[in-house]
Each structure stands twice: as structure tokens, then as C-alpha cells.
Design an enzyme around this catalytic site. Structure first.
Site, PDB file in Angstrom:
ATOM      1  N   ARG A  90      37.984  61.238  22.735  1.00  0.00           N
ATOM      2  CA  ARG A  90      37.028  62.294  23.076  1.00  0.00           C
ATOM      3  C   ARG A  90      35.675  62.055  22.429  1.00  0.00           C
ATOM      4  NH1 ARG A  90      41.251  66.739  21.319  1.00  0.00           N
ATOM      5  NH2 ARG A  90      41.280  65.164  19.731  1.00  0.00           N
ATOM      6  N   SER A 128      44.766  70.615  22.027  1.00  0.00           N
ATOM      7  CA  SER A 128      45.880  71.570  22.060  1.00  0.00           C
ATOM      8  C   SER A 128      45.627  72.691  21.050  1.00  0.00           C
ATOM      9  CB  SER A 128      47.196  70.863  21.737  1.00  0.00           C
ATOM     10  OG  SER A 128      47.467  69.881  22.714  1.00  0.00           O
TER      11      SER A 128
END
Ligand code: PNS
Length: 160
Positions: A90, A128
Site C-alpha cells: 500500500r 482490516s
């Protein structure tokens, strides 16, 4: 047959994971989504629940198999005769830890290659943990996880 293993905690699976799985499935014959069982993190969802959620949101991809593993990732790779680990990246902040893991895995199993796939720009911020935080406060999960598993996440968060 070229197989790739996409390992992770998937607690729960997010749109960021799904993007990486879809793109990996385009370039490999088979993708094993491999859930780590013996995580030091205490997961919200059991392995069985995570398996079911991942299966539900990847059922449109025929060459995906959801599995779980215990112990070292490279041992699982050898068991499946898979030579490629796929990881999503990311941001620069992911890099250091991923680099360390990739080099450790290469030291343990020189025949295994780690490939990094850049996440889609719209998922850069996603994780998450962020999903669990947002769900805890009953805010919208749209754009973070697929609609079909949102109720499961709100429900599970309420139970703990
Ligand atoms: O989704 P996560 O929690 O970032 O995934 C981390 C994972 C499961 C890929 C990593 O913890 C892992 O591979 N664990 C298995 C243990 C192992 O092989 N360790 C040696 C490499 S450091």
C-alpha cells in the site's frame, strides 16, 4: 501449472485484498489465498469464519482456492509445490516489514520468489484494522468491504 500463494490474516478480508486476488488470478493459473492460523494477533474471526467470508467474496474467480496454514509460510509453499508468494503493497510504510519478510523467506527457501503488487489507489488507506474500527462505531463500510459481508462484520463486532 503456475500457482501463487497470497498469504495473510484476512481478519476480515477487505476490498484491498480482493483487488490483489483478482489481479493475481489474471496472471497465475491458480491462486491459493492462505490464511495464517497461528497468528500472535488475536483474531476477531475464526479461521473457519474467515474462510467462509473469503469464499463468498471470491466465488466469481474460478482459479482461487481458500486454504489455511500453520507454521512457516515457506513450508506451506513446499507442500503446495508453489514458487511464488504474492503480497500487496500500500505505502512506503508497508515496505520495510515486507522487505524483511521477503528476505527471511528467501533465506529459508531460496527457490521461492516474492512478488509485490501495488494496491489500487482507492484502497491505499484500507486495512482490516481500519475496517474493524469503522464497524465498531457503526459507520458505513461501503467501498471498504463488499456489501455481502458487511452484516457479518457488524454482527461479529457486536458480539465481542
Ligand atoms: O495479513 P498479515 O497479518 O500482514 O499477514 C502476515 C503473514 C501471514 C503473511 C506473515 O505473518 C507470515 O507469513 N506468517 C507465517 C510465519 C512465517 O513464515 N514467518 C517467516 C517470515 S517472517
Amino acid at each position: 501449472m503456475r500457482s501463487a500463494v497470497y498469504p495473510g490474516s484476512f481478519d476480515p478480508i477487505t476490498n484491498g485484498h480482493i483487488d490483489i486476488i483478482e489481479r493475481t488470478a489474471e496472471v497465475f493459473d491458480k491462486v491459493y489465498v492462505a490464511i495464517l492460523q497461528n497468528s500472535s494477533k488475536s483474531p476477531l474471526f475464526s479461521v473457519e469464519e474467515r474462510t467462509e467470508l473469503i469464499k463468498r467474496v471470491t466465488k466469481h474467480i474460478p482459479n482461487v482456492e481458500v486454504v489455511s496454514f500453520d507454521g512457516l509460510l515457506v513450508d506451506f509453499m513446499r507442500e503446495k509445490n508453489a514458487k511464488v508468494i504474492v503480497k500487496g503493497l500500500r505505502a512506503v510504510s508497508d515496505f520495510e516489514y515486507e522487505f524483511q519478510m521477503a528476505l527471511t523467506n528467501r533465506k529459508l527457501a531460496p527457490e521461492v520468489e516474492t512478488l509485490f503488487m501495488m494496491t489500487h489507489a482507492s484502497n491505499q488507506y484500507l486495512s482490516s484494522s481500519i475496517v474493524k474500527e469503522v464497524a465498531k462505531y457503526k459507520a458505513s463500510l461501503d467501498g471498504m468491504v463488499p456489501k455481502e459481508i458487511q452484516a457479518d462484520i457488524y454482527k461479529k463486532i457486536d458480539e465481542v
